[in-house]
Design a protein around this motif. Structure first.
Motif, short mmCIF file in Angstrom:
data_model
loop_
_atom_site.label_atom_id
_atom_site.label_comp_id
_atom_site.label_asym_id
_atom_site.label_seq_id
_atom_site.Cartn_x
_atom_site.Cartn_y
_atom_site.Cartn_z
N ASP A 1 55.58 54.80 58.30
CA ASP A 1 56.53 54.25 59.27
C ASP A 1 57.48 53.24 58.65
O ASP A 1 57.34 52.86 57.50
CB ASP A 1 55.77 53.60 60.44
CG ASP A 1 54.56 52.78 59.98
OD1 ASP A 1 54.62 52.21 58.87
OD2 ASP A 1 53.57 52.71 60.71
N PRO B 1 60.54 56.83 56.07
CA PRO B 1 61.62 57.10 57.01
C PRO B 1 62.61 55.94 57.00
O PRO B 1 62.23 54.79 56.76
CB PRO B 1 60.89 57.21 58.36
CG PRO B 1 59.61 56.48 58.16
CD PRO B 1 59.24 56.64 56.72
N GLU C 1 67.32 60.49 65.28
CA GLU C 1 66.65 61.75 65.63
C GLU C 1 66.71 62.73 64.47
O GLU C 1 65.73 63.43 64.17
CB GLU C 1 67.29 62.35 66.89
CG GLU C 1 67.10 61.51 68.15
CD GLU C 1 65.63 61.31 68.51
OE1 GLU C 1 64.82 62.22 68.23
OE2 GLU C 1 65.30 60.24 69.04
N GLU D 1 66.96 61.88 61.37
CA GLU D 1 66.07 61.32 60.35
C GLU D 1 64.63 61.74 60.61
O GLU D 1 63.90 62.11 59.68
CB GLU D 1 66.19 59.79 60.35
CG GLU D 1 65.26 59.08 59.39
CD GLU D 1 65.58 59.32 57.92
OE1 GLU D 1 64.74 58.99 57.06
OE2 GLU D 1 66.67 59.87 57.63
N CYS D 2 64.22 61.70 61.87
CA CYS D 2 62.86 62.13 62.23
C CYS D 2 62.64 63.59 61.87
O CYS D 2 61.62 63.96 61.28
CB CYS D 2 62.63 61.92 63.72
SG CYS D 2 62.55 60.20 64.26
N TYR E 1 62.37 64.09 58.11
CA TYR E 1 61.09 63.62 57.57
C TYR E 1 60.00 64.65 57.85
O TYR E 1 59.17 64.94 56.99
CB TYR E 1 60.74 62.28 58.20
CG TYR E 1 59.86 61.40 57.32
CD1 TYR E 1 60.34 60.91 56.12
CD2 TYR E 1 58.56 61.07 57.70
CE1 TYR E 1 59.56 60.10 55.31
CE2 TYR E 1 57.77 60.26 56.90
CZ TYR E 1 58.27 59.77 55.70
OH TYR E 1 57.48 58.98 54.90
N ASP E 2 60.03 65.22 59.04
CA ASP E 2 59.05 66.26 59.37
C ASP E 2 59.20 67.49 58.48
O ASP E 2 58.21 68.10 58.08
CB ASP E 2 59.19 66.68 60.84
CG ASP E 2 58.55 65.69 61.79
OD1 ASP E 2 57.69 64.91 61.35
OD2 ASP E 2 58.90 65.70 62.98
N THR F 1 57.34 63.09 63.73
CA THR F 1 57.98 61.80 63.50
C THR F 1 58.92 61.49 64.66
O THR F 1 59.68 62.35 65.12
CB THR F 1 58.75 61.84 62.18
OG1 THR F 1 57.85 62.23 61.13
CG2 THR F 1 59.34 60.48 61.84
N HIS F 2 58.89 60.25 65.12
CA HIS F 2 59.65 59.89 66.32
C HIS F 2 59.91 58.39 66.36
O HIS F 2 59.33 57.62 65.59
CB HIS F 2 58.90 60.32 67.58
CG HIS F 2 57.56 59.67 67.74
ND1 HIS F 2 56.45 60.08 67.02
CD2 HIS F 2 57.13 58.65 68.51
CE1 HIS F 2 55.41 59.33 67.34
NE2 HIS F 2 55.79 58.45 68.24
N ILE G 1 60.23 53.74 63.54
CA ILE G 1 60.20 55.19 63.34
C ILE G 1 58.87 55.48 62.67
O ILE G 1 58.50 54.85 61.68
CB ILE G 1 61.41 55.64 62.49
CG1 ILE G 1 61.39 57.16 62.27
CG2 ILE G 1 61.50 54.90 61.18
CD1 ILE G 1 62.69 57.68 61.64
#
Length: 240
Positions: free
Chosen positions: A67, A102, A110, A112-113, A116-117, A151-152, A179
């Motif tokens: 995170d 992140p 969003e 970026e999430c 990352y996923d 990721t959120h 995040i």
């Protein structure tokens, strides 16, 4: 789930660092999931010692952190990027570009999430290090009626911000959002290492490990994973 109780945090930290060293010896190009906060600092210190002794190398490893605070740049004193450089990355041979966190300052959080996923899907985590929040959070996955798998962005609970305020000049400076890797992503790791220290965590340790599985205690979902090792000091494990 395997639970080990240690008389001292020094013994715990040495054991945890040894697990990572063993993983990297067995598979030098391991992908490691890393955590921040006060809990892993001693573990990282022991990793650095092992590296300096030639017993541990990150030369072929890749790391993903759980995170980051929203709104803090990587060079901010309290960013998790700065934390990782200060406590581990600057002292070992992990190649530049092989550590991933992140971004809390991305123009499109969003996106970026999602990005990352995608990286986590392409390179699954071999061993994931976790701490445990007083309210049962892992990563920054706070208690809720439902939890997001990927990721959120999460709104940090007041209790979480207050717990982290000791690292800032005041509570007002603690970000209200983070995040975070989702619980679903965490549970995809091949092995999970949960580390908990201190008498103030004894109650939540018992709930997480022996209580009902519920999203109101996110760490309780670790009970569903096939390969979890829990390391606690004597105080944190006193109710088990």
């Amino acid at each position: 789930m395997q639970v080990k109780v240690f008389d001292t945090t020094t013994e715990l930290d040495s054991y945890a660092a040894g697990l990572f060293a063993a993983a990297l010896k067995a598979k030098p190009d391991s992908t490691l999931g890393l955590a921040t906060g006060s809990t892993p600092i001693g573990i990282y210190e022991k990793m650095i010692e092992l590296y300096e002794q030639g017993e541990l190398s990150f030369k072929y490893a890749t790391t993903f952190n759980l995170d980051e605070y929203v709104g803090l740049s990587p060079d901010h004193e309290q960013s998790y990027a700065r934390f990782m450089n200060r406590h581990l990355f600057a002292h070992v041979d992990l190649p530049a570009g092989r550590s991933h966190l992140p971004s809390g300052t991305a123009a499109n959080l969003e996106a970026e999430c999602a990005g990352y996923d995608r990286m986590l899907e392409e390179q699954s985590v071999d061993i994931q290090l976790l701490g445990l929040g007083h309210n049962g959070h892992i990563g920054f996955n706070e208690p809720d009626r439902a939890l997001q798998g990927g990721t959120h962005i999460v709104e940090l609970e007041q209790a979480t911000r207050e717990a982290n305020a000791r690292f800032f000049d005041s509570l007002d400076e603690v970000p209200t959002q983070a995040i975070t890797m989702g619980v679903g992503s965490i549970l995809k790791a091949d092995a999970i290492l949960l580390v908990v220290k201190g008498a103030d965590k004894a109650g939540i340790v018992k709930q997480a490990l022996q209580g009902p599985i519920t999203t109101e205690v996110p760490a309780s979902l670790l009970q569903t994973h096939k390969n979890v090792t829990v390391l606690v000091d004597r105080e944190a494990g006193r109710l088990l």
